[in-house]
Motif scaffolding. Sequence first.
Motif, PDB file in Angstrom:
ATOM      1  N   PRO A  17       0.944  -1.306  -0.134  1.00 56.72           N
ATOM      2  CA  PRO A  17       0.053   0.041   0.037  1.00 56.72           C
ATOM      3  C   PRO A  17       0.952   1.331   0.047  1.00 56.72           C
ATOM      4  CG  PRO A  17      -0.673  -1.498   1.781  1.00 56.72           C
ATOM      5  CD  PRO A  17       0.694  -2.071   1.163  1.00 56.72           C
ATOM      6  N   VAL A  18       0.108   2.277  -0.531  1.00 59.19           N
ATOM      7  CA  VAL A  18       0.891   3.570  -0.294  1.00 59.19           C
ATOM      8  C   VAL A  18       1.271   4.029   1.016  1.00 59.19           C
ATOM      9  CG1 VAL A  18       0.888   5.953  -0.890  1.00 59.19           C
ATOM     10  CG2 VAL A  18       0.114   4.290  -2.764  1.00 59.19           C
ATOM     11  N   THR A  85      -0.712  -6.289   2.138  1.00 58.76           N
ATOM     12  CA  THR A  85      -2.304  -6.624   2.119  1.00 58.76           C
ATOM     13  C   THR A  85      -2.817  -7.355   1.201  1.00 58.76           C
ATOM     14  OG1 THR A  85      -3.393  -4.651   1.403  1.00 58.76           O
ATOM     15  CG2 THR A  85      -2.618  -4.533   3.820  1.00 58.76           C
ATOM     16  N   GLY A  88      -5.546  -4.570  -0.723  1.00 55.70           N
ATOM     17  CA  GLY A  88      -5.341  -3.104  -1.109  1.00 55.70           C
ATOM     18  C   GLY A  88      -6.030  -1.862  -0.715  1.00 55.70           C
ATOM     19  N   THR A  89      -6.983  -2.245   0.221  1.00 54.48           N
ATOM     20  CA  THR A  89      -7.822  -1.260   0.839  1.00 54.48           C
ATOM     21  C   THR A  89      -7.079  -0.024   1.659  1.00 54.48           C
ATOM     22  OG1 THR A  89      -9.547  -2.635   0.773  1.00 54.48           O
ATOM     23  CG2 THR A  89      -9.922  -0.723   2.045  1.00 54.48           C
ATOM     24  N   ASP A  90      -7.399   1.062   1.208  1.00 54.43           N
ATOM     25  CA  ASP A  90      -6.933   2.039   2.065  1.00 54.43           C
ATOM     26  C   ASP A  90      -7.585   2.686   2.901  1.00 54.43           C
ATOM     27  OD1 ASP A  90      -4.933   4.124   2.612  1.00 54.43           O
ATOM     28  OD2 ASP A  90      -6.014   5.615   1.394  1.00 54.43           O
ATOM     29  N   THR A  91      -7.290   2.488   4.230  1.00 56.77           N
ATOM     30  CA  THR A  91      -8.240   2.829   5.319  1.00 56.77           C
ATOM     31  C   THR A  91      -7.382   3.778   6.414  1.00 56.77           C
ATOM     32  OG1 THR A  91      -7.595   1.134   6.907  1.00 56.77           O
ATOM     33  CG2 THR A  91      -9.220   0.780   5.554  1.00 56.77           C
ATOM     34  N   ARG A  94      -5.146   2.080   8.614  1.00 53.34           N
ATOM     35  CA  ARG A  94      -3.872   1.414   8.329  1.00 53.34           C
ATOM     36  C   ARG A  94      -2.936   2.515   8.026  1.00 53.34           C
ATOM     37  NH1 ARG A  94      -5.997  -3.166   3.685  1.00 53.34           N
ATOM     38  NH2 ARG A  94      -6.545  -4.455   5.151  1.00 53.34           N
ATOM     39  N   ARG A  95      -3.419   3.741   7.614  1.00 52.77           N
ATOM     40  CA  ARG A  95      -2.335   4.657   7.282  1.00 52.77           C
ATOM     41  C   ARG A  95      -1.842   5.233   8.768  1.00 52.77           C
ATOM     42  NH1 ARG A  95      -6.576   6.621   3.974  1.00 52.77           N
ATOM     43  NH2 ARG A  95      -7.265   7.973   5.680  1.00 52.77           N
ATOM     44  N   TYR A  98       0.971   2.756   9.519  1.00 47.20           N
ATOM     45  CA  TYR A  98       2.338   3.060   8.715  1.00 47.20           C
ATOM     46  C   TYR A  98       3.133   4.196   9.332  1.00 47.20           C
ATOM     47  CZ  TYR A  98      -0.475   0.061   5.406  1.00 47.20           C
ATOM     48  OH  TYR A  98      -1.379  -0.793   4.654  1.00 47.20           O
TER      49      TYR A  98
END
Length: 304
Positions: A17-18, A85, A88-91, A94-95, A98
């Motif tokens: 993920p980004v 993951t 690939g969901t961005d939540t 998760r941010r 990170y």
Amino acid sequence: MKTILMAMALAAGLASPVMAQDAPRLCGGSDYNLPVPDDEPADHRQFTVQPLVYVEGHKTPGVYGIDIDLVVDESGQVVCASPKTLDGTDTAQRRTLYRQVAGWRYTPFLIDGRAARVMVMERTEEEVRPARHVAMPTAALSRISVRLSFPGNTAVIRGDGTAEFAAIDITTGKTIRNRYAIDPGEFAAFVERLRGADAWSLAPNYVRSLPDDMGMNEIRIDIGGQVKTIVWRHADLAGMPGAMITAIEEGRRVARFDDWQRSIIPMPSIPVPPQIEPTVPVRQSDPPIPAPQPSPAPARTPGR
């Protein structure tokens, strides 16, 4: 389980993920040539790993759980991190994770007796919790029973101390049944663990699929005639709360599930008997996850 999930992510071709702007750099290239220590990262942590929490009805991942490749230097600081993951969901959760990775610290890992720069993998669980609380009923212990069903075998345990175990004999195809006694005190403690896991508030199913899955698992809790049934497959990937996963493991222990399996089931692969098909409709909208053959996962500890 960590190795399986990493292989699954690689097999699926999913990119990391980004990363958040203030997170450490992504690992790559020569970072993956570093030695991997034999000891577990958990033995070196100077921080606590908590699951990421989502609430029903809000944005949640399609598949739960994050593996993070980390390079840890000789002083125990994180040099780089690559989260992986399966969806690939961005939540927001998760941010936030990170960003926190940059502050993780470890006691030094030793290679040949010396502090070394190493590559490790951390697993962060994710779980979805109910949007509202539903009180679990109460009843005399003698009027409480729990049925635990897994592909090929089922146990029913009761507050009066009686229990039954049924399994398919792979050599004959016949069902083997055993009646035995359990400790009512242990059963009572198990029921309270279910209460602590807020079992009555949970969703009716937690299901994700892997290739060659054998069938569903089910817990049916009967408290004085009031019944709660939960069906699951790969509960950690489906977001079942860790407290409920731990409670189910405790139920298996109280039922002496593993002892019975070892004593009467000659092979580890058991066909799914029709009598324990799930009684709750299961949503099958989630596509199967590409993955190599699964192997037994390590025991789940509370809060993981």
